[in-house]
Design a protein around this motif. Structure first.
Motif, PDB file in Angstrom:
ATOM      1  N   ALA A   6     -14.930   9.152 -11.986  1.00 29.00           N
ATOM      2  CA  ALA A   6     -14.975   9.189 -10.527  1.00 29.00           C
ATOM      3  C   ALA A   6     -16.237   8.534  -9.963  1.00 29.00           C
ATOM      4  O   ALA A   6     -16.344   8.365  -8.759  1.00 29.00           O
ATOM      5  N   LEU A   7     -17.159   8.140 -10.819  1.00 33.76           N
ATOM      6  CA  LEU A   7     -18.438   7.619 -10.359  1.00 33.76           C
ATOM      7  C   LEU A   7     -18.400   6.113 -10.161  1.00 33.76           C
ATOM      8  O   LEU A   7     -17.694   5.392 -10.856  1.00 33.76           O
ATOM      9  N   LEU A  35     -18.844  15.606  -4.773  1.00 38.35           N
ATOM     10  CA  LEU A  35     -17.406  15.397  -4.942  1.00 38.35           C
ATOM     11  C   LEU A  35     -16.756  16.718  -5.322  1.00 38.35           C
ATOM     12  O   LEU A  35     -17.285  17.454  -6.156  1.00 38.35           O
ATOM     13  N   ILE A  36     -15.620  16.991  -4.720  1.00 35.29           N
ATOM     14  CA  ILE A  36     -14.803  18.133  -5.097  1.00 35.29           C
ATOM     15  C   ILE A  36     -13.429  17.586  -5.422  1.00 35.29           C
ATOM     16  O   ILE A  36     -12.823  16.891  -4.605  1.00 35.29           O
ATOM     17  N   HIS A  77      -3.314  15.709  -6.681  1.00 34.53           N
ATOM     18  CA  HIS A  77      -4.775  15.714  -6.682  1.00 34.53           C
ATOM     19  C   HIS A  77      -5.288  15.657  -5.250  1.00 34.53           C
ATOM     20  O   HIS A  77      -4.787  14.900  -4.431  1.00 34.53           O
ATOM     21  N   THR A  78      -6.299  16.456  -4.968  1.00 38.47           N
ATOM     22  CA  THR A  78      -6.995  16.375  -3.692  1.00 38.47           C
ATOM     23  C   THR A  78      -8.478  16.214  -3.982  1.00 38.47           C
ATOM     24  O   THR A  78      -8.969  16.687  -5.006  1.00 38.47           O
ATOM     25  N   GLY A  79      -9.159  15.568  -3.098  1.00 40.70           N
ATOM     26  CA  GLY A  79     -10.574  15.353  -3.302  1.00 40.70           C
ATOM     27  C   GLY A  79     -11.316  15.181  -2.002  1.00 40.70           C
ATOM     28  O   GLY A  79     -10.757  14.712  -1.014  1.00 40.70           O
ATOM     29  N   ILE A  80     -12.562  15.601  -2.019  1.00 40.58           N
ATOM     30  CA  ILE A  80     -13.460  15.425  -0.881  1.00 40.58           C
ATOM     31  C   ILE A  80     -14.738  14.818  -1.422  1.00 40.58           C
ATOM     32  O   ILE A  80     -15.270  15.282  -2.429  1.00 40.58           O
ATOM     33  N   ASP A  81     -15.216  13.784  -0.771  1.00 33.74           N
ATOM     34  CA  ASP A  81     -16.506  13.181  -1.096  1.00 33.74           C
ATOM     35  C   ASP A  81     -17.403  13.314   0.122  1.00 33.74           C
ATOM     36  O   ASP A  81     -16.994  12.938   1.233  1.00 33.74           O
TER      37      ASP A  81
END
Length: 179
Positions: A7-8, A94-95, A102-106
């Motif tokens: 993810a980076l 990041l979450i 998939h869910t994500g928050i940056d």
């Protein structure tokens, strides 16, 4: 290469990667133990009191019921716990969560306006708590069951208010790459 590294961005440095606290798995573990004990007792009574095809049918029914409850009340929470990631890098928070969806928050470090934590007596005994991240454009985001929440709070505070303000171009925990 593990999940967080995927993810980076290039040159982004991973500072912290955590799953939620294990306390999320307490009730699923208790459920597993109890339902296994009940299924074993029911299977023992069935084996002693019945025979033939009735016994086979009842044992298969007990097994199916046990498997359904274990998958629903124990395996699903374990998978949910394992697939939830709280990641801090030198540039953002990041979450990521979810298995099928998939869910994500940056949250970029330069958008964080404040960092708080909250934990009661029970959470302090277990070494967990709620991390509250205030963003300059949105309502605060709360993340429950963060292990060692005070250390995570200190790390984020250092990244946001010491590193970013002293070196607005980034550069990670120890300043710029050329230093």
């Amino acid at each position: 290469m593990g999940y967080p590294e995927e993810a980076l961005a290039p040159e982004e440095v991973l500072l912290l990667h955590r799953h939620p606290h294990w306390k999320m798995l307490f009730w699923p573990a208790v459920t597993f133990i109890l339902i296994t004990a009940l299924a074993g007792f029911a299977a023992g009574v069935t084996a002693r009191e019945t025979d033939g095809t009735l016994q086979t049918g009842l044992l298969l029914g007990i097994l199916a019921l046990w498997l359904g409850i274990v998958l629903w009340r124990s395996a699903a929470p374990l998978i949910r716990w394992k697939s939830t990631h709280f990641i801090v890098t030198d540039r953002r928070v990041l979450i990521r969560q979810g298995v099928l969806t998939h869910t994500g928050i940056d949250i970029p470090m330069n958008r964080i306006s404040n960092v708080q934590f909250r934990h009661g007596l029970f959470d302090r005994m277990l070494g967990t708590g709620t991390l509250i991240i205030g963003s300059s454009s949105e309502d605060p985001l709360e993340y429950d069951d963060i292990p060692h929440v005070q250390k995570v709070h200190a790390l984020l505070y250092h990244q946001v208010f010491d590193v970013v303000q002293n070196n607005p171009n980034g550069g990670g925990l120890y300043g710029s790459a050329g230093a």
